[in-house]
Design a protein around this motif. Structure first.
Motif, PDB file in Angstrom:
ATOM      1  N   GLN A 118      -1.837   5.014  -3.476  1.00 36.35           N
ATOM      2  CA  GLN A 118      -2.912   4.028  -3.468  1.00 36.35           C
ATOM      3  C   GLN A 118      -4.119   4.492  -2.655  1.00 36.35           C
ATOM      4  N   VAL A 119      -3.871   5.240  -1.574  1.00 36.73           N
ATOM      5  CA  VAL A 119      -4.986   5.686  -0.736  1.00 36.73           C
ATOM      6  C   VAL A 119      -5.458   7.089  -1.084  1.00 36.73           C
ATOM      7  N   SER A 120      -4.786   7.726  -2.061  1.00 35.04           N
ATOM      8  CA  SER A 120      -5.129   9.109  -2.411  1.00 35.04           C
ATOM      9  C   SER A 120      -5.697   9.265  -3.814  1.00 35.04           C
ATOM     10  N   THR A 138       0.854  -1.177   0.000  1.00 32.54           N
ATOM     11  CA  THR A 138       0.000   0.000   0.000  1.00 32.54           C
ATOM     12  C   THR A 138       0.894   1.232   0.000  1.00 32.54           C
ATOM     13  N   GLY A 157     -13.128   1.004  -1.308  1.00 41.52           N
ATOM     14  CA  GLY A 157     -12.731   1.903  -2.381  1.00 41.52           C
ATOM     15  C   GLY A 157     -11.502   1.414  -3.125  1.00 41.52           C
ATOM     16  N   GLY A 158     -11.292   1.952  -4.334  1.00 42.38           N
ATOM     17  CA  GLY A 158     -10.094   1.692  -5.107  1.00 42.38           C
ATOM     18  C   GLY A 158      -9.975   0.298  -5.703  1.00 42.38           C
ATOM     19  N   TRP A 216      -9.216   2.226   6.305  1.00 43.81           N
ATOM     20  CA  TRP A 216     -10.478   2.869   5.937  1.00 43.81           C
ATOM     21  C   TRP A 216     -10.877   2.493   4.504  1.00 43.81           C
ATOM     22  N   THR A 217      -9.893   2.463   3.598  1.00 46.82           N
ATOM     23  CA  THR A 217     -10.176   2.122   2.200  1.00 46.82           C
ATOM     24  C   THR A 217     -10.695   0.693   2.083  1.00 46.82           C
ATOM     25  N   ARG A 237      -5.387   5.166   6.616  1.00 40.48           N
ATOM     26  CA  ARG A 237      -6.230   5.364   5.432  1.00 40.48           C
ATOM     27  C   ARG A 237      -6.424   4.052   4.661  1.00 40.48           C
ATOM     28  N   THR A 238      -5.439   3.154   4.755  1.00 41.92           N
ATOM     29  CA  THR A 238      -5.585   1.849   4.095  1.00 41.92           C
ATOM     30  C   THR A 238      -6.687   1.039   4.755  1.00 41.92           C
TER      31      THR A 238
END
Length: 262
Positions: free
Chosen positions: A213-215, A209, A259-260, A253-254, A250-251
């Motif tokens: 990747q988280v943005s 990650t 998401g993503g 949370w993703t 944030r990972t």
């Protein structure tokens, strides 16, 4: 496509003016004497977006001393965390691998040559989530609703369980838990030809990650790769434990929000 600095400034209701060098010097000195905070537009964009401005990015902006000093700490953390979480990760991996075997057969793993630290290729491991490649089928990045993804593969991708074999890549030193996402060799060659600063991503180990990747969404073409590069270079420039902790939060949370995923 990534917007220019001028378009970005207008979208934020910033005044965009054109001056000669002498006029700029006078304007800046008056602003500073008036007590105004004067910053480079690249710094302003970094603070606002958490990404560098490629139009203003120079290799001199990277802190080589900071990168070198954090690399050892980062490597020790990588190994320690993989060993610590192995008793939890291993059973989950075995269940996921069995699900692939039962529903899709062999091969269980998807192994692909990716580009790592210093631009050196390595073999990256994942659980297979797509149907096998057909003869003569060209390599391409996954897209939203990709028909190649199997039903079980969608579940594994949703919870990132297909990435678990990459913990072996981390132990070997090919990857880090956190860093720029390693790109397949053909895509790396394409992106590097269009984006020379793409090479600076390889100053650090690629990660499972990372900040990009988280943005930003996953990249499937050169324009999307350009956007992700602004976040990757921000990560390389600001490399720190604090930034890594933000990425971890944030990972999670993703993954929770789903998401993503492509």
């Amino acid at each position: 496509m990534t917007r220019s600095v001028e378009e970005f400034a207008r979208s934020r209701s910033c005044q965009v003016m054109t001056f000669s060098s002498a006029e700029w010097a006078k304007a800046l000195s008056r602003a500073m004497l008036a007590g105004c905070k004067v910053r480079h537009v690249g710094e302003y964009i970094e603070e606002l977006r958490g990404a560098v401005s490629l139009e203003h990015f120079e290799v001199e902006h990277l802190p080589p001393g900071g990168i070198a000093s954090y690399k050892l700490v980062k490597r020790l953390l990588d190994v320690g965390l993989v060993v610590f979480f192995a008793p939890v990760a291993l059973p989950v991996f075995l269940v996921a691998a069995l699900a692939v075997l039962v529903t899709s057969g062999r091969p269980i793993f998807f192994v692909q040559e990716r580009v790592g630290l210093g631009g050196v290729p390595f073999r990256m491991w994942k659980l297979r989530t797509m149907r096998p490649e057909r003869p003569g089928e060209a390599l391409k990045a996954a897209v939203v609703g990709d028909s190649r993804v199997t039903p079980v593969g969608r579940i594994l991708r949703r919870f990132r369980m297909d990435e678990l074999p990459q913990l072996w890549n981390v132990l070997k030193g090919d990857m880090s838990l956190i860093g720029p996402r390693p790109e397949a060799v053909p895509l790396h060659t394409e992106y590097l030809g269009k984006l020379p600063s793409y090479a600076y991503r390889y100053l650090v180990r690629p990660g499972i990650t990372g900040w990009a990747q988280v943005s930003a969404p996953p990249s499937a073409n050169a324009d999307e790769a350009r956007l992700k590069l602004t976040y990757d270079l921000f990560y390389v420039k600001k490399l720190s434990l604090w930034l890594d902790l933000q990425i971890v939060a944030r990972t999670f949370w993703t993954i929770t929000a789903g998401g993503g995923v492509r």
